[in-house]
Write an enzyme that holds these catalytic residues in place. Structure first.
Site, short mmCIF file in Angstrom:
data_model
loop_
_atom_site.label_atom_id
_atom_site.label_comp_id
_atom_site.label_asym_id
_atom_site.label_seq_id
_atom_site.Cartn_x
_atom_site.Cartn_y
_atom_site.Cartn_z
N ASP A 1 -7.50 0.78 7.36
CA ASP A 1 -6.75 1.44 7.89
C ASP A 1 -6.93 3.02 8.23
O ASP A 1 -7.88 3.52 7.80
CB ASP A 1 -5.12 1.25 6.93
N ARG B 1 -4.32 -5.58 7.06
CA ARG B 1 -5.46 -4.67 7.42
C ARG B 1 -6.50 -5.41 7.84
O ARG B 1 -7.22 -5.01 8.67
CB ARG B 1 -5.91 -3.78 6.23
N TYR C 1 5.85 -8.99 8.76
CA TYR C 1 5.62 -7.55 8.90
C TYR C 1 5.76 -7.02 10.26
O TYR C 1 5.46 -7.68 11.04
CB TYR C 1 4.27 -7.24 8.37
N ASP D 1 0.83 -0.98 -0.11
CA ASP D 1 -0.01 -0.08 0.14
C ASP D 1 0.80 1.16 -0.06
O ASP D 1 1.83 1.25 0.48
CB ASP D 1 -0.75 0.16 1.15
#
Length: 299
Positions: A80, A171, A66, A38
């Protein structure tokens, strides 16, 4: 130029922006990224250059790591904090309940991809439908989370590390954790720290890439395409059989420099005696041959 460059994507760039800028920096069109990040997210984005673009599909299958920040009590349309707030709820859970809820997502589960994602439904990207104000039913997909570690817990914000399979949306994970805690939640920040063997510690920014180009040191950061396939055993082809391989033919195991024990369907990395990487081959026991899966050697 052929190989993989481990780029550190900075916030504000789309993955396509990175590819476009690299085409300008490297003066080549044959460039492709291996997994979308993103625009607000940062981190590891391996980029394939030249004939290495043929390997992009394989790298996309590797696990990823992550570091994410979850904001509890807030639900948004994009899942988000860049999106429109849909609901806010009080966070009444304690730290132990939060820990338990997060760790409960370890293992295999079903996840619904977010509307703001590149997944296609009936030929349309979900984010295109979302931007047009449409929400459609999405089919849950199987994902696997193999690692979860809580790094910081300062409610309503939780920082955690996650190792997951391809197709996992962090997300969506943040939203699912929030719903499990009955307060909602969304992702506040995201950094991808690893894709397969490509780690944050060896990644370079676009500015650093330009510096290497100007200094003539690009070879120092261009990695061989074989780095994607290090999970497979390496075998070496005798020089006199090189033409057979170059023509895309199957290879009998006797063409290898050393005897090797392989099981049916097992994949190997094939090299020449000069240590150049030929490609990935698969062993077929019925014929006792190695069949090419993907060939990368540039003549």
């Amino acid at each position: 130029m052929n190989g993989i460059i481990n780029i550190y994507k900075e916030a504000g760039y789309t993955s396509f922006d990175v590819v476009a800028k690299m085409r300008g920096i490297l003066k080549t069109r044959k460039i492709g990224h291996t997994g979308t990040l993103d625009p607000a997210a940062t981190g590891v984005l391996p980029v394939c250059v030249g004939n290495a673009t043929k390997a992009a599909e394989f790298l996309a299958d590797h696990d990823k790591e992550y570091i994410a920040e979850l904001l509890l009590g807030v639900t948004t349309d994009t899942l988000d904090t860049t999106g429109q707030v849909l609901e806010t709820r009080p966070v009444t859970c304690d730290e132990e309940e939060v820990r338990a809820a997060i760790l409960s997502f370890l293992g295999v589960s079903e996840q619904i991809p977010p509307m703001y994602s590149a997944v296609k439904v009936n030929g349309k990207r979900l984010y295109e439908l979302a931007r047009a104000g449409r929400e459609v039913e999405r089919t849950p997909r199987s994902i696997e989370i193999t690692g979860l570690e809580i790094l910081s817990l300062k409610l309503p914000v939780v920082s955690f590390r996650v190792v997951c399979s391809k197709g996992t949306y962090i997300r969506s994970l943040c939203q699912d954790i929030g719903e499990k805690l009955n307060c909602g939640g969304c992702m506040q920040s995201l950094e991808r720290t690893r894709v397969g063997a490509f780690d944050k510690s060896t990644a370079v920014t676009l500015v650093e890439l330009e510096r290497h180009r100007d200094a003539g040191t690009l070879p120092e950061i261009v990695l061989g395409v074989d780095q994607i396939f290090m999970q497979y055993q390496a075998v070496t082809l005798k020089d006199r059989f090189m033409k057979i391989a170059e023509n895309g033919n199957k290879l009998r195991t006797e063409t290898l420099t050393e005897p090797v024990l392989l099981s049916d369907g097992e994949k190997v990395r094939l090299y020449g005696e000069d240590e150049r990487f030929y490609g990935v081959y698969e062993y077929r026991s019925a014929e006792a041959v190695l069949k090419p899966v993907k060939f990368f050697l540039t003549k």
